[in-house]
Design an enzyme around this catalytic site. Structure first.
Site, mmCIF file in Angstrom:
data_model
loop_
_atom_site.group_PDB
_atom_site.id
_atom_site.type_symbol
_atom_site.label_atom_id
_atom_site.label_comp_id
_atom_site.label_asym_id
_atom_site.label_seq_id
_atom_site.Cartn_x
_atom_site.Cartn_y
_atom_site.Cartn_z
ATOM 1 N N CYS A 64 -34.939 -3.401 7.261
ATOM 2 C CA CYS A 64 -33.774 -4.040 7.874
ATOM 3 C C CYS A 64 -34.516 -5.079 9.071
ATOM 4 C CB CYS A 64 -32.347 -3.852 8.833
ATOM 5 S SG CYS A 64 -31.540 -4.613 9.425
ATOM 6 N N LYS A 114 -24.219 3.873 4.689
ATOM 7 C CA LYS A 114 -24.188 3.091 5.843
ATOM 8 C C LYS A 114 -25.306 3.675 7.071
ATOM 9 C CE LYS A 114 -23.224 -0.417 9.050
ATOM 10 N NZ LYS A 114 -21.842 -1.473 9.367
ATOM 11 N N LYS A 142 -37.746 2.495 1.358
ATOM 12 C CA LYS A 142 -36.842 1.652 1.397
ATOM 13 C C LYS A 142 -37.555 -0.085 1.650
ATOM 14 C CE LYS A 142 -32.552 -0.877 1.189
ATOM 15 N NZ LYS A 142 -30.884 -1.081 1.370
#
Length: 398
Positions: free
Chosen positions: A162, A69, A200
């Site tokens: 995110c 995480k 990412k």
């Protein structure tokens, strides 16, 4: 009997398979940016990699790797709420979508680093990747990189994606949508890191190849895509409140699971095409994410150019043990087609993606060829008894 087939210019020779359809010699291992994964299945960053106990469970169940995480220097600024998940169900009750408004790790960085050290000591042959996120501050990024490297992780995944993670601090998607910031931060990390770095990507952007290209140009060894899609899962028609509801309110969350797979496949294919065309032979990698629940799903991503695949919400719904079935399904697919390694079919479906204009041209040419083949008969004297059925068929329009 063995027969050779040709796919996308490659000759494929089916090999012997075991009775259950699984290839007797299928090798699921893959080396990516110098990292040797036992198989391509990686636990994606999120709750499945939140602490030592769950990451240990992943390794014990046979996952090829784990991405922890996301960590940052100041976990005290991370405040999660509950409820923070919402499910989208089909008419039959099956969960097809999963929304979360969960933030990055709220555990002290030092605690997470201790977990990394312990995991690498106990599982030295398993791949452990640190997902990292920070504010727009070079010293902070370099410090975070140093601390994670000292803990022994094998690689980095920079979380530029995110969709709900502290945009007021220019973190996550807020940074991933700004190509100037992307270039600068990626360069900071890649110039300083001594281990592989993946970036990412967010799907919440017009053209995902633009930020991907920026990160690769700035030194990223690979791309991971996609992160979750910005969403509101539903509105309760009794309370009139959007979900998930926290004290009567909600915020935009990240949508994942089965329903996003077609979107993820398209984005992965776009990035794979970019790597193929602009970085041939340079070892740039691609980790596919989005709606993967089976080994057959994984095969689709690999066919479109992914080296590895990541699963996060799938683990939350099915548990860590799902990887065993995923491996078996991928092996079965390989055995069915005679593939013995992932390299045998990586990117094999990419050449079959083209523009709509090209589809129109191809179909027009095919129709013309069919018209030429169906010559018909000039008059009734041309009918013959022996070829009557064939002559009839030559004048059928469909």
């Amino acid at each position: 009997r063995t027969m050779a087939r040709t796919m996308a210019g490659k000759t494929v020779v089916p090999r012997a398979s075991s009775r259950n359809g699984t290839s007797a010699s299928a090798d699921l291992s893959v080396e990516v940016n110098g990292l040797k994964f036992m198989n391509p299945f990686v636990c994606g960053s999120g709750p499945p990699g939140t602490n030592y106990a769950v990451m240990k469970k992943a390794f014990e169940e046979g996952w090829g790797g784990v991405i922890a995480k996301t960590v940052s220097l100041e976990s005290s600024k991370v405040k999660n709420v509950t409820p923070r998940y919402a499910r989208m169900k089909s008419n039959s009750g099956e969960v097809i979508g999963w929304e979360n408004i969960e933030l990055i790790s709220d555990r002290p960085l030092e605690t997470m680093l201790e977990d990394f050290v312990r995991l690498k000591r106990e599982y030295p042959d398993h791949i452990l990747i640190a997902s990292i996120m920070e504010e727009y501050n070079k010293e902070s990024w370099i410090k975070l990189v140093d601390m994670c490297e000292q803990a022994g992780v094998d690689g980095f995944e920079i979380n530029f994606s995110c969709p709900h993670g502290m945009p007021e601090r220019k973190m996550g998607m807020a940074m991933g949508q700004d190509c100037e910031l992307l270039a600068e931060v990626t360069e900071w990390v890649c110039d300083h890191a001594r281990i592989p770095v993946w970036s990412k990507m967010t799907p919440n952007i017009t053209d995902i190849t633009m930020p991907s290209r920026v990160c690769l140009q700035a030194g990223s060894d690979g791309i991971a895509a996609i992160n979750t899609i910005q969403s509101i899962s539903a509105v309760d028609l009794d309370t009139l409140r959007p979900q998930p509801c926290v004290e009567g309110m909600t915020t935009y969350g990240g949508y994942s699971s089965t329903a996003v797979k077609p979107i993820a496949l398209a984005r992965v294919a776009s990035i794979a095409g970019l790597i193929r065309d602009e970085y041939p032979g340079q070892g740039k990698s691609l980790s596919g994410i989005g709606g993967i629940n089976t080994g057959y799903d994984a095969a689709e991503f690999i066919l479109l150019g992914a080296d590895t695949v990541q699963i996060c919400s799938g683990v939350m719904m099915h548990g860590y043990g799902m990887v065993g079935e995923c491996r078996s399904q991928l092996s079965e697919f390989m055995g069915r087609h005679g593939f013995t390694s992932l390299a045998d079919f990586k990117g094999m479906s990419l050449p079959y993606i083209t523009t709509h204009t090209e589809l129109v041209r191809l179909q027009r040419e095919a129709i013309e060829e069919k018209k030429k083949a169906k010559v018909g008969l000039g008059n009734d004297d041309a009918w013959s008894g022996d070829d009557f059925v064939k002559q009839s068929d030559s004048m059928v329009s469909n």
